[in-house]
Write a protein that holds these residues in place. Sequence first.
Motif, PDB file in Angstrom:
ATOM      1  N   MET A   1       0.849  -1.198   0.000  1.00 41.34           N
ATOM      2  CA  MET A   1       0.000   0.000   0.000  1.00 41.34           C
ATOM      3  C   MET A   1       0.881   1.243   0.000  1.00 41.34           C
ATOM      4  O   MET A   1       1.841   1.342   0.767  1.00 41.34           O
ATOM      5  N   ALA A   2       0.581   2.195  -0.862  1.00 43.89           N
ATOM      6  CA  ALA A   2       1.392   3.402  -0.993  1.00 43.89           C
ATOM      7  C   ALA A   2       1.286   4.267   0.253  1.00 43.89           C
ATOM      8  O   ALA A   2       0.237   4.343   0.904  1.00 43.89           O
ATOM      9  N   GLU A   3       2.406   4.888   0.595  1.00 47.15           N
ATOM     10  CA  GLU A   3       2.428   5.805   1.723  1.00 47.15           C
ATOM     11  C   GLU A   3       1.622   7.062   1.372  1.00 47.15           C
ATOM     12  O   GLU A   3       1.576   7.478   0.209  1.00 47.15           O
ATOM     13  N   PRO A   4       0.996   7.707   2.361  1.00 45.19           N
ATOM     14  CA  PRO A   4       0.268   8.949   2.067  1.00 45.19           C
ATOM     15  C   PRO A   4       1.213  10.065   1.677  1.00 45.19           C
ATOM     16  O   PRO A   4       2.389  10.076   2.071  1.00 45.19           O
ATOM     17  N   ILE A   5       0.717  10.996   0.898  1.00 43.00           N
ATOM     18  CA  ILE A   5       1.470  12.195   0.546  1.00 43.00           C
ATOM     19  C   ILE A   5       1.362  13.168   1.715  1.00 43.00           C
ATOM     20  O   ILE A   5       0.263  13.532   2.128  1.00 43.00           O
ATOM     21  N   ARG A   6       2.495  13.575   2.238  1.00 40.69           N
ATOM     22  CA  ARG A   6       2.528  14.492   3.383  1.00 40.69           C
ATOM     23  C   ARG A   6       2.805  15.902   2.887  1.00 40.69           C
ATOM     24  O   ARG A   6       3.828  16.144   2.236  1.00 40.69           O
ATOM     25  N   VAL A   7       1.895  16.809   3.203  1.00 43.66           N
ATOM     26  CA  VAL A   7       1.947  18.168   2.677  1.00 43.66           C
ATOM     27  C   VAL A   7       2.086  19.163   3.821  1.00 43.66           C
ATOM     28  O   VAL A   7       1.314  19.119   4.786  1.00 43.66           O
ATOM     29  N   LEU A   8       3.060  20.054   3.716  1.00 44.91           N
ATOM     30  CA  LEU A   8       3.240  21.120   4.704  1.00 44.91           C
ATOM     31  C   LEU A   8       2.767  22.433   4.088  1.00 44.91           C
ATOM     32  O   LEU A   8       3.257  22.844   3.035  1.00 44.91           O
ATOM     33  N   VAL A   9       1.812  23.083   4.731  1.00 45.10           N
ATOM     34  CA  VAL A   9       1.213  24.318   4.228  1.00 45.10           C
ATOM     35  C   VAL A   9       1.729  25.494   5.040  1.00 45.10           C
ATOM     36  O   VAL A   9       1.726  25.446   6.273  1.00 45.10           O
ATOM     37  N   PHE A  10       2.162  26.551   4.379  1.00 45.81           N
ATOM     38  CA  PHE A  10       2.649  27.726   5.098  1.00 45.81           C
ATOM     39  C   PHE A  10       2.211  29.002   4.392  1.00 45.81           C
ATOM     40  O   PHE A  10       1.822  28.988   3.223  1.00 45.81           O
ATOM     41  N   GLY A  11       2.304  30.107   5.104  1.00 47.67           N
ATOM     42  CA  GLY A  11       1.929  31.410   4.549  1.00 47.67           C
ATOM     43  C   GLY A  11       1.741  32.410   5.667  1.00 47.67           C
ATOM     44  O   GLY A  11       1.715  32.055   6.851  1.00 47.67           O
ATOM     45  N   LYS A  12       1.615  33.664   5.283  1.00 45.48           N
ATOM     46  CA  LYS A  12       1.446  34.710   6.290  1.00 45.48           C
ATOM     47  C   LYS A  12       0.069  34.604   6.943  1.00 45.48           C
ATOM     48  O   LYS A  12      -0.863  34.005   6.394  1.00 45.48           O
ATOM     49  N   THR A  13      -0.057  35.198   8.108  1.00 42.12           N
ATOM     50  CA  THR A  13      -1.331  35.227   8.818  1.00 42.12           C
ATOM     51  C   THR A  13      -2.416  35.894   7.974  1.00 42.12           C
ATOM     52  O   THR A  13      -2.188  36.938   7.377  1.00 42.12           O
ATOM     53  N   GLY A  14      -3.588  35.261   7.902  1.00 43.76           N
ATOM     54  CA  GLY A  14      -4.727  35.851   7.210  1.00 43.76           C
ATOM     55  C   GLY A  14      -4.789  35.617   5.718  1.00 43.76           C
ATOM     56  O   GLY A  14      -5.679  36.142   5.041  1.00 43.76           O
ATOM     57  N   CYS A  15      -3.890  34.778   5.180  1.00 43.77           N
ATOM     58  CA  CYS A  15      -3.877  34.573   3.720  1.00 43.77           C
ATOM     59  C   CYS A  15      -4.901  33.534   3.270  1.00 43.77           C
ATOM     60  O   CYS A  15      -5.153  33.383   2.077  1.00 43.77           O
ATOM     61  N   GLY A  16      -5.485  32.786   4.209  1.00 44.53           N
ATOM     62  CA  GLY A  16      -6.496  31.797   3.846  1.00 44.53           C
ATOM     63  C   GLY A  16      -6.000  30.369   3.848  1.00 44.53           C
ATOM     64  O   GLY A  16      -6.687  29.470   3.360  1.00 44.53           O
ATOM     65  N   LYS A  17      -4.825  30.103   4.425  1.00 44.71           N
ATOM     66  CA  LYS A  17      -4.288  28.744   4.384  1.00 44.71           C
ATOM     67  C   LYS A  17      -5.113  27.758   5.218  1.00 44.71           C
ATOM     68  O   LYS A  17      -5.325  26.612   4.796  1.00 44.71           O
ATOM     69  N   THR A  18      -5.602  28.207   6.387  1.00 49.49           N
ATOM     70  CA  THR A  18      -6.414  27.311   7.208  1.00 49.49           C
ATOM     71  C   THR A  18      -7.761  27.041   6.549  1.00 49.49           C
ATOM     72  O   THR A  18      -8.278  25.915   6.592  1.00 49.49           O
ATOM     73  N   SER A  19      -8.331  28.048   5.908  1.00 47.54           N
ATOM     74  CA  SER A  19      -9.576  27.836   5.154  1.00 47.54           C
ATOM     75  C   SER A  19      -9.361  26.818   4.045  1.00 47.54           C
ATOM     76  O   SER A  19     -10.211  25.956   3.792  1.00 47.54           O
ATOM     77  N   MET A  20      -8.226  26.909   3.375  1.00 47.94           N
ATOM     78  CA  MET A  20      -7.897  25.939   2.334  1.00 47.94           C
ATOM     79  C   MET A  20      -7.768  24.541   2.914  1.00 47.94           C
ATOM     80  O   MET A  20      -8.319  23.570   2.370  1.00 47.94           O
ATOM     81  N   CYS A  21      -7.033  24.407   4.019  1.00 46.81           N
ATOM     82  CA  CYS A  21      -6.831  23.092   4.631  1.00 46.81           C
ATOM     83  C   CYS A  21      -8.152  22.463   5.070  1.00 46.81           C
ATOM     84  O   CYS A  21      -8.379  21.265   4.867  1.00 46.81           O
ATOM     85  N   ASN A  22      -9.026  23.258   5.681  1.00 51.09           N
ATOM     86  CA  ASN A  22     -10.339  22.747   6.075  1.00 51.09           C
ATOM     87  C   ASN A  22     -11.101  22.205   4.875  1.00 51.09           C
ATOM     88  O   ASN A  22     -11.730  21.140   4.942  1.00 51.09           O
ATOM     89  N   THR A  23     -11.050  22.942   3.770  1.00 42.85           N
ATOM     90  CA  THR A  23     -11.776  22.531   2.565  1.00 42.85           C
ATOM     91  C   THR A  23     -11.180  21.271   1.959  1.00 42.85           C
ATOM     92  O   THR A  23     -11.915  20.339   1.586  1.00 42.85           O
ATOM     93  N   LEU A  24      -9.862  21.205   1.862  1.00 45.46           N
ATOM     94  CA  LEU A  24      -9.215  20.021   1.295  1.00 45.46           C
ATOM     95  C   LEU A  24      -9.516  18.775   2.125  1.00 45.46           C
ATOM     96  O   LEU A  24      -9.674  17.675   1.584  1.00 45.46           O
ATOM     97  N   ALA A  25      -9.625  18.958   3.444  1.00 43.21           N
ATOM     98  CA  ALA A  25      -9.891  17.830   4.338  1.00 43.21           C
ATOM     99  C   ALA A  25     -11.378  17.520   4.471  1.00 43.21           C
ATOM    100  O   ALA A  25     -11.771  16.703   5.318  1.00 43.21           O
ATOM    101  N   ASN A  26     -12.215  18.186   3.666  1.00 41.10           N
ATOM    102  CA  ASN A  26     -13.668  17.944   3.649  1.00 41.10           C
ATOM    103  C   ASN A  26     -14.333  18.270   4.980  1.00 41.10           C
ATOM    104  O   ASN A  26     -15.256  17.574   5.419  1.00 41.10           O
ATOM    105  N   LEU A  27     -13.875  19.342   5.617  1.00 41.52           N
ATOM    106  CA  LEU A  27     -14.414  19.704   6.918  1.00 41.52           C
ATOM    107  C   LEU A  27     -15.208  21.003   6.847  1.00 41.52           C
ATOM    108  O   LEU A  27     -14.723  22.008   6.312  1.00 41.52           O
TER     109      LEU A  27
END
Length: 275
Positions: A1-27
């Motif tokens: 079984m293939a290992e999961p792809i591990r992604v590190l997300v970064f950016g300045k405060t308020g750029c929308g990275k957490t909103s993106m992560c929530n959406t990608l994770a279907n939350l």
Amino acid sequence: MAEPIRVLVFGKTGCGKTSMCNTLANLAPEDDGYQRVAASAKGVTFECHTYKQFSYSNDKGKSIDVIITDTIGLHEHNQGTVPDKEAIKRLLEFLAESTKGYNLFIHVDEPRIMNTQKHNYDMFYEILGQRKIPIILVVTKIDGDAEVTFQEWPKENKHYYIEFNYKEIVGACFARSPKPDLENLYKKDREKSKKLVLQAIFEHGQGETVNVVPNMHTLVRTSINLWNKFLEFVGVEKNFIIWNEPLAQMLQEKWGISKQEARERVNNMMNPSKK
């Protein structure tokens, strides 16, 4: 079984990275695991957060498993939730425990290029990843119904990013609204954006996993370089290092060495000519 792809997300405060992560994770906001976002003057990502593993299948039916880590927001004022000095310390403490490494970096930013973009790129891609981890740029807060669409924006603006080594630039919008009519529009934008980002992860994240801090020496060296990069950004002398003790404490806790040995290792790295 293939290992999961591990992604590190970064950016300045308020750029929308957490909103993106929530959406990608279907939350959605009502779901367990959803990370709070807010349109306030202060950031709301207090710590690095790793989401539960999720799966994605592309249009050809090929699937991948993905694990996303949302890092603490950078470039807050000293009166912000987490000032930069503390943010860098917390980031390094987290990475020191991240033994499985990463396959891909995602740099999240807004459409207008600022000095913070180059600074964050250098800190993560150049210093932390040593140019070994592929990186993509997700430009958020683009209106999907505007004259320039998600797909068109990267094509029309890619010449502004020539100096960066981004594998791909993705235009996106992950906004939400409490107003039903506006939220219906945003929901469509989020779905389009989610598909584009996941396709980019599929395309660029299947290389080898790279451990960013595999040993004590690398942790100290990376810490010093990140801190000096921050001091350079705020216009302070590079040799003005003020966090020898927190760094020595990290070495003690992770590798179980004595306080004296930890201090010596940090001092030797910071003052190589005195060894």
